[in-house]
Design a protein around this motif. Sequence first.
Motif, PDB file in Angstrom:
ATOM      1  N   TYR A 175       0.813  -1.212   0.000  1.00 17.76           N
ATOM      2  CA  TYR A 175       0.000   0.000   0.000  1.00 17.76           C
ATOM      3  C   TYR A 175       0.850   1.267   0.000  1.00 17.76           C
ATOM      4  O   TYR A 175       2.030   1.270   0.340  1.00 17.76           O
ATOM      5  CB  TYR A 175      -0.956   0.006   1.194  1.00 17.76           C
ATOM      6  N   SER A 177       0.182   5.555   1.138  1.00 16.78           N
ATOM      7  CA  SER A 177      -0.715   6.470   1.849  1.00 16.78           C
ATOM      8  C   SER A 177      -0.217   7.897   1.637  1.00 16.78           C
ATOM      9  O   SER A 177       0.306   8.544   2.550  1.00 16.78           O
ATOM     10  CB  SER A 177      -0.771   6.124   3.342  1.00 16.78           C
ATOM     11  N   ASP A 184     -12.109   6.542   1.167  1.00 15.62           N
ATOM     12  CA  ASP A 184     -11.863   5.139   1.465  1.00 15.62           C
ATOM     13  C   ASP A 184     -10.747   4.600   0.579  1.00 15.62           C
ATOM     14  O   ASP A 184     -10.317   5.254  -0.376  1.00 15.62           O
ATOM     15  CB  ASP A 184     -13.144   4.322   1.245  1.00 15.62           C
ATOM     16  N   CYS A 185     -10.313   3.387   0.864  1.00 21.77           N
ATOM     17  CA  CYS A 185      -9.241   2.773   0.091  1.00 21.77           C
ATOM     18  C   CYS A 185      -9.669   2.523  -1.353  1.00 21.77           C
ATOM     19  O   CYS A 185     -10.852   2.333  -1.650  1.00 21.77           O
ATOM     20  CB  CYS A 185      -8.836   1.446   0.724  1.00 21.77           C
ATOM     21  N   TYR A 186      -8.673   2.506  -2.232  1.00 18.46           N
ATOM     22  CA  TYR A 186      -8.908   2.166  -3.626  1.00 18.46           C
ATOM     23  C   TYR A 186      -7.636   1.567  -4.201  1.00 18.46           C
ATOM     24  O   TYR A 186      -6.551   1.724  -3.644  1.00 18.46           O
ATOM     25  CB  TYR A 186      -9.359   3.377  -4.446  1.00 18.46           C
ATOM     26  N   VAL A 198      -2.725  -0.879  -2.950  1.00 15.38           N
ATOM     27  CA  VAL A 198      -3.866  -0.213  -2.326  1.00 15.38           C
ATOM     28  C   VAL A 198      -3.461   1.190  -1.883  1.00 15.38           C
ATOM     29  O   VAL A 198      -2.382   1.380  -1.315  1.00 15.38           O
ATOM     30  CB  VAL A 198      -4.375  -1.024  -1.122  1.00 15.38           C
ATOM     31  N   GLU A 199      -4.326   2.148  -2.141  1.00 13.73           N
ATOM     32  CA  GLU A 199      -4.143   3.499  -1.611  1.00 13.73           C
ATOM     33  C   GLU A 199      -5.038   3.674  -0.393  1.00 13.73           C
ATOM     34  O   GLU A 199      -6.256   3.445  -0.455  1.00 13.73           O
ATOM     35  CB  GLU A 199      -4.503   4.550  -2.659  1.00 13.73           C
ATOM     36  N   LEU A 200      -4.422   4.030   0.751  1.00 10.40           N
ATOM     37  CA  LEU A 200      -5.192   4.440   1.924  1.00 10.40           C
ATOM     38  C   LEU A 200      -5.046   5.956   1.996  1.00 10.40           C
ATOM     39  O   LEU A 200      -4.035   6.473   2.450  1.00 10.40           O
ATOM     40  CB  LEU A 200      -4.670   3.761   3.196  1.00 10.40           C
ATOM     41  N   GLN A 248      -9.082   8.467   8.815  1.00 11.73           N
ATOM     42  CA  GLN A 248      -7.619   8.435   8.767  1.00 11.73           C
ATOM     43  C   GLN A 248      -7.071   9.785   9.213  1.00 11.73           C
ATOM     44  O   GLN A 248      -7.589  10.841   8.822  1.00 11.73           O
ATOM     45  CB  GLN A 248      -7.152   8.105   7.336  1.00 11.73           C
ATOM     46  N   HIS A 283      -2.512   1.042   9.468  1.00 12.57           N
ATOM     47  CA  HIS A 283      -2.784   1.138   8.042  1.00 12.57           C
ATOM     48  C   HIS A 283      -2.631  -0.237   7.384  1.00 12.57           C
ATOM     49  O   HIS A 283      -3.433  -0.612   6.524  1.00 12.57           O
ATOM     50  CB  HIS A 283      -1.834   2.149   7.396  1.00 12.57           C
ATOM     51  N   VAL A 287      -5.453  -2.265   5.249  1.00 15.73           N
ATOM     52  CA  VAL A 287      -5.183  -2.655   3.870  1.00 15.73           C
ATOM     53  C   VAL A 287      -5.314  -4.170   3.699  1.00 15.73           C
ATOM     54  O   VAL A 287      -5.885  -4.646   2.708  1.00 15.73           O
ATOM     55  CB  VAL A 287      -3.795  -2.152   3.431  1.00 15.73           C
TER      56      VAL A 287
END
Length: 295
Positions: A175, A177, A184-186, A198-200, A248, A283, A287
């Motif tokens: 991930y 960040s 939200d995550c994507y 994954v992006e947080l 977050q 995080h 994720v």
Amino acid sequence: MTDQPWQWDEKTWRGHVEHVRAGRPLRPAAWPGGAKVAVALSFDSDHETPALRDGDVLPGKLAQGEYGARVGVPRILKLLRKYNAPASFFVPAVSALLHEGEVKSYVDAGHEVALHGWIHERNTALTETEERDLAFRAADVLEGLAGTRPVGIRTPSWDFSAHTLAITRELGLTYDSSLMADDDCYELLENGEPTGVVELPVEWIRDDAPYFMMDRFASLRPYTPPRGVLSIWRDEFDAAYADGGIFQLTMHPHIIGHRSRLTVLDELLDHIAGHDGVWFATHAQIVDHVRQELK
């Protein structure tokens, strides 16, 4: 002569936009244990590195950073223990090397240690080779000190170069960040292709630095009272709770660690903990959970 942006053809401006883009949303069907919200607390343990990065090596700025390690971190760890709240600490490698035992204190308390550059460098000022070298060196340092290799990265100053995502993938990280395309995550796309990264997401309104930073030789001044920031962050949490999403927060030990500001964080955590169905998680834990949506 380089064309001005208003002179670009569609292929050019579309290529810039689509180089790194938000892909499919990763909102899970449910949070662990039936929780209503995931709370992702994070601390960027920059300490002296922003000053060192800028070549500002006189005692004044360095002392301001040292405060984060000397005073801020112990206070933060104590507060997190109070609420049994695991958090993620994004640590420049030079910070980790300067403050012996700090990374171990995070690990021993059950927190995550993740990448935050070598010396809080500005990625966009580096060549691809330089950025890659510093990222891999930083990962090696944190692995040596934490005992496990980091799985996530937050770029210093959320500075994302044309090469950052490719280097993140080379490192095998799960991930990032540093970006801001959602609450939200994507999944991150690179040139339209899914990456599995994954992006947080972060946001400046959920960061202590814009509200509290001070530079007497520039126009940078604290402009919001601590309890004004509490009001903003509380509203952000309440909306995330109602929405069933992620709250977050990004903080810095040398900023949030001062008495009047840590009091506000204490009040915020008390407000959060007063709700049923709150999942405090690192995080990496969040994720890991949302990555089930990728399968």
